[in-house]
Design a protein around this motif. Structure first.
Motif, mmCIF file in Angstrom:
data_model
loop_
_atom_site.group_PDB
_atom_site.id
_atom_site.type_symbol
_atom_site.label_atom_id
_atom_site.label_comp_id
_atom_site.label_asym_id
_atom_site.label_seq_id
_atom_site.Cartn_x
_atom_site.Cartn_y
_atom_site.Cartn_z
ATOM 1 N N VAL A 974 66.316 16.632 95.218
ATOM 2 C CA VAL A 974 65.036 17.318 95.443
ATOM 3 C C VAL A 974 64.134 17.224 94.217
ATOM 4 N N GLY A 975 64.739 17.118 93.035
ATOM 5 C CA GLY A 975 63.941 17.068 91.807
ATOM 6 C C GLY A 975 63.139 15.793 91.648
ATOM 7 N N GLU A 976 63.484 14.732 92.422
ATOM 8 C CA GLU A 976 62.754 13.467 92.310
ATOM 9 C C GLU A 976 61.572 13.388 93.268
ATOM 10 N N LEU A 977 61.349 14.425 94.059
ATOM 11 C CA LEU A 977 60.263 14.398 95.050
ATOM 12 C C LEU A 977 58.966 14.939 94.488
ATOM 13 N N MET A 978 58.915 15.131 93.167
ATOM 14 C CA MET A 978 57.720 15.737 92.576
ATOM 15 C C MET A 978 57.336 14.996 91.300
ATOM 16 N N ALA A 979 56.128 15.263 90.868
ATOM 17 C CA ALA A 979 55.606 14.665 89.636
ATOM 18 C C ALA A 979 55.124 15.795 88.738
ATOM 19 N N PRO A 980 55.244 15.623 87.402
ATOM 20 C CA PRO A 980 54.858 16.724 86.504
ATOM 21 C C PRO A 980 53.351 16.998 86.528
ATOM 22 N N ILE A 1074 62.133 23.195 99.739
ATOM 23 C CA ILE A 1074 62.221 22.531 98.438
ATOM 24 C C ILE A 1074 62.529 23.553 97.355
ATOM 25 N N GLY A 1075 61.862 24.714 97.399
ATOM 26 C CA GLY A 1075 62.092 25.767 96.409
ATOM 27 C C GLY A 1075 63.537 26.222 96.397
ATOM 28 N N THR A 1076 64.122 26.451 97.595
ATOM 29 C CA THR A 1076 65.511 26.919 97.683
ATOM 30 C C THR A 1076 66.474 25.876 97.119
ATOM 31 N N MET A 1077 66.268 24.609 97.482
ATOM 32 C CA MET A 1077 67.155 23.545 97.007
ATOM 33 C C MET A 1077 67.012 23.346 95.492
ATOM 34 N N LEU A 1078 65.783 23.490 95.013
ATOM 35 C CA LEU A 1078 65.539 23.295 93.582
ATOM 36 C C LEU A 1078 66.239 24.385 92.768
ATOM 37 N N VAL A 1079 66.173 25.626 93.243
ATOM 38 C CA VAL A 1079 66.859 26.733 92.558
ATOM 39 C C VAL A 1079 68.350 26.430 92.441
ATOM 40 N N LYS A 1080 68.932 25.958 93.557
ATOM 41 C CA LYS A 1080 70.372 25.667 93.572
ATOM 42 C C LYS A 1080 70.720 24.572 92.557
ATOM 43 N N ASP A 1081 69.905 23.493 92.532
ATOM 44 C CA ASP A 1081 70.188 22.374 91.627
ATOM 45 C C ASP A 1081 70.033 22.770 90.163
ATOM 46 N N VAL A 1082 68.984 23.550 89.863
ATOM 47 C CA VAL A 1082 68.727 23.931 88.463
ATOM 48 C C VAL A 1082 69.817 24.872 87.960
#
Length: 1088
Positions: A974-980, A1074-1082
């Motif tokens: 999920v972290g690769e689906l975004m840009a800074p 995306i938010g839920t998955m990102l929390v889990k990964d981080v």
């Protein structure tokens, strides 16, 4: 014309016959003004067909605006005349529109087509005014029109219009930050402009839009240094500030090799008695103990900046002088910083506002560089006409400059100041005397006696301040000053200032053994007036009672109980709590017996003497001359001054290729330019010039000539060419050029794949046969263009510092003779074949060690290379993939994926391509170009783009060769689906406030000890998700921001890593999945 004379004498406040005259104040309201009558006539004048009447009306309207009157109701009448053919009228109409376009946006939008026509007007002032009005209309719907207008204006023939385009860039960026990438292209183009009119404005735009893109400055660094002297004053301040930050990232610290002995120079130079006693052997041991470092040699570009800013110390503008002073303070060797002192002292003759800012900076400088201002001590003496703030700042500087040599003079000055009528100033002087006594031991007794004499002063404030300072001085040697403590005890009846009374009581309590008879009597008198005292005094009375109870309980037991009983029912809860706490501590009881045994240790513990320090001691971590330094707090938009790098970044990034046909003329001019223009000022500095400035004269002239001849390309070989020309060795330069050509050809043969070798060799042959009469630069440029096409884009962006990049001299059309700026290279799509060997492949992937990449950019994905096709399943073909986190050139909404092919079989693999994919709805693939052949043992890389449509669904497709098909699948984290995204702290908070409720996911986690450092947390978060770090005011909080690639939805991540208790992770995003998955990964990354 009949209407004009009627108003020729009307200045805005006249009344008709028989009417009262209400007033001429421009700020007066509409009730008391007769403007509404005149506005009707002005509208009539604007509606006529006569240009003279329109011009007269516009002059009056602009005059009204200048006087501060509101003319917004005339907007419809004025905007109609924007299409007027009279140039003078049109100019004034645009002046009016710039002022009111933001307020009357709807009406301004109706005339937008006229503004667009104005952008193509033959008159440069009209073109610039039209762009200025267009950028003043703050409506998002016209962003594309503004973007187009700015791009056109950036290529305008007139430097004034290009300057206006640079001013419009920050306006558009504040309206729509998504245009950043396009605006950076325009900034890059304008930075290459050689006109002094444009330089300051475009650097300001650079600072507003993309200050982290320091790589845009490399090619223009020398040009900016050389243009600096001719830029307008406002531009000089902006450029100097930017170059200060640039130099801190690109050059080594000039003070890095100074020895540890510098902190006490007198002792280090003359030695001490102890050192002499130790004998000569100890000196050798000390020098051996110091770390061996390479001798520091200043970078020629660093010297160029210092040399070109030095003449600006004579500028008439205080802001420019201050900017150069801060540059020298932050960048120059210590031996050279002294040149700024005289210029800063000159500014002290200016207005009080300027004096205030300059003195703030001098006060900070004088702490670290005291010797710099000592010769000018008398310039900081205080005049009776100075405002209080200026007096206090001068006092601060005088105190910082005081040493054993000049202290008698300084104390005589202070003695005079105490007689001043300004009480705040007198109080500050007494504090300054205390600081001098603390810092200079031999005058401590003198200062103390002087302060004791002040205790008999008639002014209570003077006495009170003296008491506070005496209290601090007595802590240093209390045993010798029992008489002074007795004297202070007698003052308790007279002094009414709470702070002074509290200080006396603290002293008596702390040193009660020195005054055993007086202390109980003071407590008795204070117990009488306890209820009427201020809170700060009451607390000290309780302390005094407790200390006396512990040391002299026979006399003071009842008094102490009385005071504690009064305090128990006091209105202030602090005093009530203190009384209860003290009673339990000093009075033994059955429950609290354990603590009461240690009461003496708690109350009568020896306390260290306070250190009286300057309030400016730690201010130098803010950039001098900045608002943050003035306020001693980080202001909005402030950019931290970077630390010096440990190792020098590659200096060749600032080299520019000099066209061959300009070298001849430059060579003739160089002889004239060898003598510097400011020879007097250079010569006067004499001993202040550092030893490392001598061997750089050659490289300085090299940098000067290369920047003046102006081109945008870097070259390490051109450096050699220039140096040889400087020395006058013609044969040597020819040899070096021939050697450079051989190296380039050898490197080219190494990098170019087999598939291209035959073609390139035949082209080389045809070049050598046909270009015998052409110059060397032309042939080199043609070779380099071929080489660029053979290399992937990633190699061209990031060149390893060890490999020397060959010069790229592009063809320059004779139509571009106006500014000799080579046309910018269009981005070439990355070819499929990368290299013939693994060694060359790795060489290309090596990153530079220079700090060119902004700190906010995310690192490469933590996933690294992952297997797409195993060599067994692929019958010898092994395929890996990695998410590069680079923008995909074909479509910005796609994720860029690098595919690594390796042929482990014994036969060549031909026709590698992507088959027709069957993808879920919304997901799309941009295929890589077909790879014709992959020889046995060979590896290559291709880039493909995948639009995952903001989901973690796998993209399934076929990898096909001429003979086989392999089904493969790429599933993104999920972290690769975004840009800074880069934003300020305030913008982050504002956006976070919009994404609450269901758009906010919060989880608590326990961070391991290994994940408590700042660097580790940031590294782990950015490795997990492609987010940019957002600056944050608090040390234990981390903020990151990004946007999803497909929909552009904001993703905001906050980690509150408080030292005590569990950390808290919050993600705000419209995309809840995306938010839920990102929390889990981080959380998984942080807790591993």
């Amino acid at each position: 014309m009949s209407a004009a004379p009627a108003y020729s004498e009307d200045k805005g406040g006249s009344a008709g016959p028989g009417e009262p005259e209400y007033g001429h104040d421009p700020a007066s309201g509409g009730i008391f003004s007769s403007d509404y009558k005149r506005h009707d006539d002005l509208k009539e004048m604007l509606d006529t067909n006569k240009d003279s009447l329109k011009l007269e009306a516009m002059k009056r309207i602009v005059a009204m605006i200048a006087r501060g009157k509101n003319a917004s109701d005339l907007f419809p009448a004025v905007v109609k005349n924007v299409a007027c053919k009279n140039i003078e009228v049109k100019k004034l109409v645009y002046v009016y529109l710039v002022r009111y376009a933001e307020e009357q946006q709807d009406l301004a939008l109706l005339s937008i087509s006229t503004f667009q026509r104005g952008l193509k007007d033959p008159n440069q002032l009209i073109r610039a005014s039209a762009l200025r009005v267009l950028s003043s209309i703050r409506v998002p719907i016209i962003v594309p029109i503004m973007m187009l207008a700015i791009k056109e204006a950036a290529s305008d023939m007139s430097p004034y219009v290009r300057k206006t385009a640079a001013h419009a860039i920050p306006k558009l960026y504040s309206l729509d930050s998504d245009q950043k990438d396009q605006l950076i292209e325009v900034i890059e183009k304008l930075l290459a402009d050689k006109t002094t009119l444009v330089a300051g404005s475009v650097v300001m735009a650079f600072e507003e839009v993309c200050p982290e893109r320091i790589d845009l400055i490399h090619k223009n660094y020398r040009k900016l240094c050389n243009l600096l002297i001719d830029v307008e004053e406002w531009g000089q301040v902006v450029i100097i500030s930017m170059l200060t930050r640039y130099a801190r990232t690109q050059f080594l610290s000039p003070t890095q090799n100074e020895s540890l002995l510098e902190e006490n120079p007198e002792k280090a130079f003359y030695g001490s008695e102890e050192d002499e006693a130790k004998g000569p052997g100890s000196e050798e041991a000390a020098t051996a103990a110091l770390p061996a470092r390479k001798p520091y040699v200043m970078d020629p570009d660093h010297r160029l900046l210092l040399r070109n800013t030095k003449p600006l110390l004579q500028s008439r503008s205080a802001a420019v002088v201050m900017a150069v002073a801060q540059l020298y303070f932050h960048l120059a060797p210590k031996a050279e910083v002294g040149v700024i002192a005289k210029a800063l002292v000159r500014l002290l003759r200016s207005h009080s506002e300027v004096q205030y800012v300059v003195l703030q900076n001098v006060a900070t400088m004088s702490i670290k560089r005291r010797g710099m201002f000592e010769p000018y001590l008398k310039s900081f003496y205080i005049r009776s006409t100075d405002p209080t703030q200026i007096k206090i700042l001068k006092l601060e500087v005088l105190t910082n400059l005081a040493n054993e040599t000049n202290i008698p003079t300084v104390l005589r000055e202070f003695q005079t100041y105490i007689r001043s009528m300004d009480k705040d100033f007198v109080a500050a002087t007494i504090q300054a005397i205390g600081r001098c006594a603390t810092n200079i031991g031999r005058v401590r007794d003198t200062c103390l006696n002087g302060l004791v004499q002040l205790l008999s002063n008639r002014d209570e404030l003077v006495v009170a301040e003296s008491v506070v300072v005496i209290k601090k001085l007595l802590q240093m040697q209390p045993a010798q000053h029992g008489e002074i403590i007795k004297h202070l005890a007698k003052l308790t009846d007279n002094i009414q200032v709470p702070m002074a009374r509290a200080s006396i009581l603290w002293l008596i309590g702390e040193y009660c053994e020195h005054v055993p008879k007086i202390a109980p009597d003071v407590l008795r008198r204070m117990a009488k007036s306890f209820t009427a005292e201020e809170d700060i005094v009451k607390l000290q009375v309780i302390n005094l009672a407790a200390k006396l109870y512990l040391t002299n309980s026979k006399q003071t037991k009842l008094l102490t109980q009385y005071v504690l009983s009064l305090a128990k029912y006091d209105q202030n809860y602090d005093i009530r709590d203190r009384a209860r706490f003290t009673r339990q501590l000093i009075v033994p009881s059955e429950q609290g017996g354990a603590l009461s045994r240690h009461a003496k240790k708690l109350f009568l513990a020896p306390k260290p003497a306070p250190i009286l320090e300057s309030s400016f001691k730690d201010r130098d971590h803010f950039q001098l001359g900045s608002l943050s330094h003035l306020l001693n707090a980080k202001a909005t938009g402030y950019q931290e001054l970077p630390d010096w790098p440990e190792e020098a970044p590659d200096p060749s990034v600032r080299n520019v290729e000099v066209p061959e046909w300009t070298k001849c003329s430059n060579r003739e001019k160089r002889k004239e330019k060898e003598k510097p223009f400011y020879s007097d000022s250079e010569g006067e500095s004499g001993p202040t010039e550092s030893a490392d400035s001598e061997p750089e004269s050659e490289s300085e002239s090299q940098s000067k000539s290369s920047s003046e001849s102006g081109s945008g390309e870097s070259s390490s070989d051109s450096d050699n060419d220039d140096e040889d020309e400087e020395k006058g060795a013609g044969s040597g330069s020819e040899q070096s050029e021939e050697e450079g050509e051989k190296k380039k050809k050898a490197k080219k043969k190494k990098k170019v794949p087999e598939g291209h070798r035959e073609g390139s060799s035949s082209e080389e042959g045809s070049e050598s046969s046909s270009s015998s009469s052409e110059s060397e630069v032309t042939s080199e440029s043609e070779e380099e263009e071929e080489e660029e096409q053979a290399e992937p884009a990633s190699w061209r962006k990031k060149t390893p510092p060890s490999s020397k990049s060959a010069p790229v001299a592009k063809e320059i059309s004779l139509l571009d003779l106006e500014d000799f700026t080579p046309p910018s290279v269009q981005p070439v799509s990355p070819p499929m074949v990368v290299s013939t060997s693994l060694a060359a492949d790795l060489e290309g992937l090596t990153l530079t060690d220079s700090s060119l990449v902004p700190s906010l950019l995310s690192p490469v994905s933590s996933a690294g290379r992952q297997e797409l096709l195993h060599r067994v399943a692929g019958e010898g073909l092994a395929v890996d993939y990695a998410f590069s986190r680079q923008p995909f050139s074909g479509d910005p909404h796609m994720v860029s994926v690098h595919i690594y092919f390796s042929n482990n079989s014994e036969t060549p693999i031909k026709g590698l391509h992507v088959g027709t994919p069957k993808l879920p709805a919304g997901i799309s693939i941009q295929e890589f170009p077909e790879i014709e052949s992959l020889a046995p043992g060979e590896s290559t890389t291709a880039v493909m783009g995948i639009n995952f449509c903001d989901s973690t669904q796998a993209a399934n497709f076929q990898l096909c060769t001429q003979t086989r098909q392999f089904y493969v699948s790429i599933q993104p984290p999920v972290g690769e689906l975004m840009a800074p995204v880069f934003m300020s702290e305030n913008e982050f908070k504002k956006e976070q406030g919009k994404l609450t409720g269901m758009n906010e996911i919060t989880e608590k986690l326990t961070l391991p000890d290994t994940c408590r450092s700042d660097h580790t947390v940031v590294q782990k978060v950015t490795a997990t998700a492609n987010l940019g770090r957002v600056p944050c005011g608090t040390s234990d909080e981390y903020r990151f921001a990004g946007r999803t690639l497909t929909s552009g939805s904001l993703v905001l991540l906050t980690l509150d890593a408080r030292p005590a208790g569990p950390a808290q992770l919050t993600v705000n995003s419209e995309k809840m999945v995306i938010g839920t998955m990102l929390v889990k990964d981080v959380i998984q990354a942080l807790t591993q």
